[in-house]
Write a protein that holds these residues in place. Structure first.
Motif, short mmCIF file in Angstrom:
data_model
loop_
_atom_site.label_atom_id
_atom_site.label_comp_id
_atom_site.label_asym_id
_atom_site.label_seq_id
_atom_site.Cartn_x
_atom_site.Cartn_y
_atom_site.Cartn_z
N PHE A 155 -13.98 33.76 -2.52
CA PHE A 155 -13.49 34.41 -3.74
C PHE A 155 -11.98 34.41 -3.76
O PHE A 155 -11.33 34.97 -2.89
CB PHE A 155 -13.99 35.86 -3.81
CG PHE A 155 -15.49 35.96 -3.82
CD1 PHE A 155 -16.25 35.07 -4.55
CD2 PHE A 155 -16.13 36.94 -3.09
CE1 PHE A 155 -17.62 35.16 -4.57
CE2 PHE A 155 -17.51 37.04 -3.09
CZ PHE A 155 -18.26 36.15 -3.83
N GLY A 156 -11.41 33.80 -4.76
CA GLY A 156 -9.97 33.84 -4.90
C GLY A 156 -9.56 35.18 -5.51
O GLY A 156 -10.38 35.88 -6.10
N MET A 313 -6.64 33.23 15.59
CA MET A 313 -6.86 32.37 14.44
C MET A 313 -7.74 31.20 14.82
O MET A 313 -8.58 30.77 14.05
CB MET A 313 -5.53 31.87 13.88
CG MET A 313 -4.74 32.99 13.26
SD MET A 313 -3.48 32.51 12.09
CE MET A 313 -2.64 31.21 12.84
N ALA A 314 -7.55 30.73 16.06
CA ALA A 314 -8.38 29.61 16.51
C ALA A 314 -9.84 30.04 16.57
O ALA A 314 -10.73 29.22 16.39
CB ALA A 314 -7.91 29.13 17.88
N ALA A 315 -10.08 31.32 16.79
CA ALA A 315 -11.45 31.80 16.84
C ALA A 315 -12.07 31.82 15.45
O ALA A 315 -13.24 32.08 15.29
CB ALA A 315 -11.50 33.19 17.46
N GLY A 316 -11.29 31.56 14.44
CA GLY A 316 -11.87 31.35 13.11
C GLY A 316 -11.60 32.45 12.12
O GLY A 316 -11.99 32.36 10.98
N GLY A 317 -10.94 33.51 12.55
CA GLY A 317 -10.77 34.61 11.61
C GLY A 317 -9.47 34.49 10.85
O GLY A 317 -8.43 34.93 11.30
N VAL A 318 -9.51 33.89 9.69
CA VAL A 318 -8.29 33.76 8.91
C VAL A 318 -8.62 33.88 7.44
O VAL A 318 -9.75 33.67 7.02
CB VAL A 318 -7.61 32.40 9.11
CG1 VAL A 318 -6.76 32.42 10.33
CG2 VAL A 318 -8.62 31.33 9.15
N LYS A 319 -7.63 34.24 6.70
CA LYS A 319 -7.80 34.28 5.25
C LYS A 319 -6.45 34.08 4.64
O LYS A 319 -5.44 34.40 5.22
CB LYS A 319 -8.36 35.63 4.82
CG LYS A 319 -8.42 35.78 3.32
CD LYS A 319 -9.28 36.95 2.95
CE LYS A 319 -9.06 37.30 1.51
NZ LYS A 319 -9.90 36.61 0.59
N GLU A 320 -6.47 33.50 3.46
CA GLU A 320 -5.18 33.36 2.77
C GLU A 320 -5.17 34.24 1.56
O GLU A 320 -6.18 34.45 0.94
CB GLU A 320 -4.98 31.92 2.33
CG GLU A 320 -4.85 31.04 3.54
CD GLU A 320 -4.04 29.80 3.25
OE1 GLU A 320 -3.85 29.49 2.07
OE2 GLU A 320 -3.59 29.19 4.20
N PHE B 250 -7.67 25.50 -4.15
CA PHE B 250 -8.27 25.58 -5.48
C PHE B 250 -8.01 26.95 -6.10
O PHE B 250 -7.80 27.07 -7.30
CB PHE B 250 -9.78 25.32 -5.36
CG PHE B 250 -10.45 25.08 -6.68
CD1 PHE B 250 -10.37 23.84 -7.29
CD2 PHE B 250 -11.16 26.09 -7.31
CE1 PHE B 250 -10.98 23.61 -8.49
CE2 PHE B 250 -11.77 25.86 -8.52
CZ PHE B 250 -11.69 24.62 -9.12
N ASN B 251 -8.04 27.98 -5.26
CA ASN B 251 -7.80 29.34 -5.76
C ASN B 251 -6.33 29.73 -5.71
O ASN B 251 -5.98 30.86 -6.03
CB ASN B 251 -8.58 30.35 -4.92
CG ASN B 251 -10.06 30.25 -5.17
OD1 ASN B 251 -10.49 29.93 -6.27
ND2 ASN B 251 -10.85 30.51 -4.14
N LYS B 252 -5.48 28.82 -5.29
CA LYS B 252 -4.08 29.15 -5.03
C LYS B 252 -3.39 29.69 -6.28
O LYS B 252 -3.48 29.12 -7.35
CB LYS B 252 -3.38 27.89 -4.56
CG LYS B 252 -2.09 28.07 -3.86
CD LYS B 252 -2.18 28.71 -2.53
CE LYS B 252 -2.35 27.99 -1.28
NZ LYS B 252 -2.67 28.68 -0.10
N PHE B 253 -2.70 30.80 -6.10
CA PHE B 253 -1.93 31.34 -7.21
C PHE B 253 -0.46 31.48 -6.86
O PHE B 253 0.40 30.88 -7.49
CB PHE B 253 -2.51 32.70 -7.64
CG PHE B 253 -1.66 33.41 -8.64
CD1 PHE B 253 -1.69 33.03 -9.96
CD2 PHE B 253 -0.80 34.43 -8.25
CE1 PHE B 253 -0.89 33.66 -10.90
CE2 PHE B 253 0.00 35.07 -9.18
CZ PHE B 253 -0.05 34.68 -10.50
N GLU B 254 -0.19 32.28 -5.82
CA GLU B 254 1.20 32.66 -5.54
C GLU B 254 2.10 31.47 -5.25
O GLU B 254 3.20 31.39 -5.78
CB GLU B 254 1.22 33.65 -4.39
CG GLU B 254 0.61 34.97 -4.82
CD GLU B 254 0.40 35.93 -3.68
OE1 GLU B 254 1.04 35.81 -2.65
OE2 GLU B 254 -0.44 36.84 -3.86
N GLU B 255 1.63 30.56 -4.41
CA GLU B 255 2.50 29.46 -4.00
C GLU B 255 2.89 28.58 -5.18
O GLU B 255 3.92 27.93 -5.15
CB GLU B 255 1.80 28.61 -2.93
CG GLU B 255 1.84 29.28 -1.59
CD GLU B 255 0.97 28.57 -0.57
OE1 GLU B 255 0.78 27.35 -0.68
OE2 GLU B 255 0.47 29.26 0.34
N VAL B 256 2.06 28.55 -6.22
CA VAL B 256 2.41 27.74 -7.39
C VAL B 256 3.20 28.57 -8.39
O VAL B 256 4.28 28.18 -8.82
CB VAL B 256 1.13 27.20 -8.07
CG1 VAL B 256 1.49 26.36 -9.28
CG2 VAL B 256 0.32 26.40 -7.09
#
Lengths: 320, 309
Positions: A155-156, A313-320, B250-256
């Motif tokens: 979900f974005g 992070m290498a263990a897979g827990g990341v989010k942007e 695809f969901n990127k907002f801030e960086e753009v």
């Protein structure tokens, strides 16, 4: 295995590393350089300022600004009337201070700090119990919860923004500053919660179960085990997850820009900076020093925990 | 060829699965306790992530009035969005942005990981230096990038116009949508390659050295070693990283949005539609639904064809 070193090859390799590093840090160098330049120096492509200009930093950090714009007569008046309380003095002086109006950096900094610290704290506290639950206890629905946490990655922000805005607005949360602040806090908490759950879950599985068994034989409750064994043993992982959550909240722009639109008092650094950039007060040195001061806390935090967080992070827990 | 290893976290001393019929008191207590511990998190995620997503779908069938009343309009929002030429443009920019930034990030990340896997002096320091773009807040680096491409003072124009003479005159690369999207792509690559590099590096470090030694004994060249040992070993992590990068970009907002107002990828287009001007929340939520549907479609395709799950 011993190999002959080809000097041309190692020189090429050295150049390669140099260009990777240059590519990565050039914008930071540019930022630092420009924040220290005077306006007449901007067109100079050299990264070293001809003359160092610290005014922008001083202005943002409110150093030496107190008496800058205060007329001489007021200062003498203040000197000659010692019976004034410090509050009254501050009130008089504040009339002449204009820097806060241009870009109240310290206030935005404080808002960002308060929001990020508390959102990360809430998220980590919830995640400790949740992650313990699905990494150690057996019950129906456990794997659904575990996978559901991962599903959230898809979900974005924009998909949640409109409904959450509608929901909070119809609850009346966005009509008061406090409510808005709480709303944003909740949003940040929920954005970092899945990451925290996932990372801590992965870590708790590495804590030897035999320790818990021994404690249980001695009559410790599950709660006691979490408090006395799991938390102390995972202190560094918990700190890492906390800082990671802090960084996500600190960097967030999208929700802040919509929720805080009407409350300038509550602006966080990202939205404050963006507003500064499009305003008439936008000057490069001010923008760049504000950028530096926004980036430095996060980068310092990251460097301090770098070895641990990269493992996490290498263990897979990341989010942007 | 060796089998691809997929590391799966295992539970040490995992208690046996519960037999529901003969469940003893302790297991029952454990089950209750487990739910009690996880329920606050589950409740929050349900209430503030899943419910809003469903609510968003509901909203996409309504039109909003300033008075707060919603009018059911059926598929009108969808028709309105799909026939809008700006929407087609947004889809096009999104595809271009996602494709090139993902390819760039992955290739650069892979290349840097291969370099950083070699031994050289100050390696630890260099490794942490190149993580900085990923760590720094987006808002704190966009202005520096804008200055680099600034038509009057920026170093880019200084090098390419004054020194190299590639362009006849100074112009703003970020100023027009055609060129701005490439700056946004470059920015996205710069910002995100450290993450890709880090993930690939940790996989590279787990490769058994003896494989390379054996290949050298057999007289394999550098390229052959890369093709038959390194690439199969990193295949899984790279394709998982590509999937994640596509989802995120695809969901990127801030960086753009923060870098340039001239590139309208889907997230930015939705944001502008819903929160600026006439604040069309109905079409905004429709756009968000469509974006999600497109993404899910891609994920299903990718998981089936590339990851072969």
């Amino acid at each position: 295995m011993v190999k002959k070193k080809n000097p041309l090859k190692s020189f090429g390799f050295f150049l390669l590393i140099l260009s990777i590093v240059a590519f990565s840090i050039f914008p930071f160098v540019q930022m630092l350089s420009l924040s220290l330049k005077y306006q007449w120096d901007w067109g100079n492509p050299s990264l070293i300022p001809r003359k160092i200009n610290l005014e922008a930093y001083k202005e943002l950090l409110n150093i030496g600004q107190d008496l800058k714009n205060v007329p001489e007569s007021v200062l003498t008046l203040l000197d000659e009337t010692p019976e004034l309380t410090s509050q009254q003095r501050a009130a008089i002086l504040s009339k002449y201070q204009s820097t806060g109006e241009v870009f109240p950096f310290l206030r935005y900094f404080g808002n960002s700090l308060l929001l990020s610290l508390s959102a990360a704290l809430l998220s980590v506290c919830l995640a400790i119990f949740g992650a313990y639950s699905f990494s150690r206890l057996r019950y129906r629905g456990r794997s659904v919860i575990q996978r559901g946490v991962l599903f959230v990655y898809m979900f974005g922000g924009i998909l949640l923004l409109i409904p959450l805005y509608r929901l909070f607005a119809s609850m009346g949360l966005l009509s008061t500053p406090t409510g808005t602040f709480v709303g944003l806090l909740v949003v940040y908490m929920v954005q970092t919660l899945p990451v925290s759950l996932y990372m801590l879950g992965n870590y708790f599985r590495t804590v030897p179960f035999s320790l818990e068994e021994a404690a249980m034989l001695e009559g410790a409750s599950r709660m006691g085990i979490i408090m006395k064994i799991i938390i102390p043993l995972s202190a560094s992982a918990i700190a890492t997850v906390y800082i990671y959550s802090f960084m996500i909240a600190w960097n967030e722009y999208l929700f802040a820009s919509v929720f805080l639109k009407n409350y300038k008092m509550l602006y966080t650094l990202p939205i404050g900076l963006k507003t500064l950039f499009v305003s008439k007060n936008a000057i490069w040195d001010r923008i760049m020093s504000a950028s530096m001061l926004t980036a430095v806390p996060v980068m310092a935090l990251f460097m301090s925990i770098q070895n641990k967080i990269t493992g996490g992070m290498a263990a897979g827990g990341v989010k942007e | 060829m060796r089998e691809l290893k997929i590391r799966k976290p295992t539970l040490p001393h995992d208690p046996p699965p519960i037999a529901l019929a003969g469940m003893n008191a302790r297991a029952l207590r454990e089950q209750r306790f487990g739910w009690a511990l996880v329920s606050p998190s589950v409740f929050i995620i349900l209430a503030l992530i899943l419910y809003p997503v469903v609510y968003n779908i509901y909203l996409s069938f309504f039109e909003f009035k300033l008075t707060g009343d919603n009018i059911f309009v059926g598929l009108r929002n969808y028709v309105g969005v799909i026939t809008d030429s700006e929407f087609h443009l947004a889809i096009r920019s999104t595809l271009v942005y996602v494709f090139f930034s993902t390819v760039g990030t992955t290739l650069l990340g892979l290349g840097v990981a291969l370099v950083m896997n070699k031994k050289f002096p100050l390696r630890g320091f260099v490794r942490s230096l190149i993580l900085l773009p990923y760590v720094a807040p987006v808002i704190s680096v966009v202005f520096s990038w804008q200055f680099i491409f600034d038509p009057v003072n920026g170093i880019f124009m200084d090098v390419f116009h004054n020194k190299l003479g590639l362009f006849a005159e100074r112009f703003s690369l970020i100023g027009s949508p055609d060129t701005a999207i490439w700056v946004a792509i470059l920015f996205g690559i710069w910002k995100n390659f450290p993450f890709t590099y880090l993930m690939i590096l940790s996989r590279l470090q787990a490769i058994d050295e003896t494989l390379y030694e054996a290949a050298e004994v057999d007289g394999a060249s550098g390229w052959q070693k890369f093709k038959s040992i390194t690439l199969p070993e990193v295949y899984f992590v790279v394709s998982a990283l590509i999937l994640l990068r596509v989802i995120w970009n695809f969901n990127k907002f801030e960086e753009v949005y923060l870098l340039t107002s001239n590139v309208k990828v889907l997230s930015v287009y939705t944001y502008l539609k819903a929160f600026t001007g006439t604040m069309d929340l109905g079409q905004g939520s429709t756009l968000a639904v469509l974006q999600f549907v497109i993404l899910i479609g891609f994920i299903l395709f990718y998981v089936k064809k590339v990851l072969k799950w």
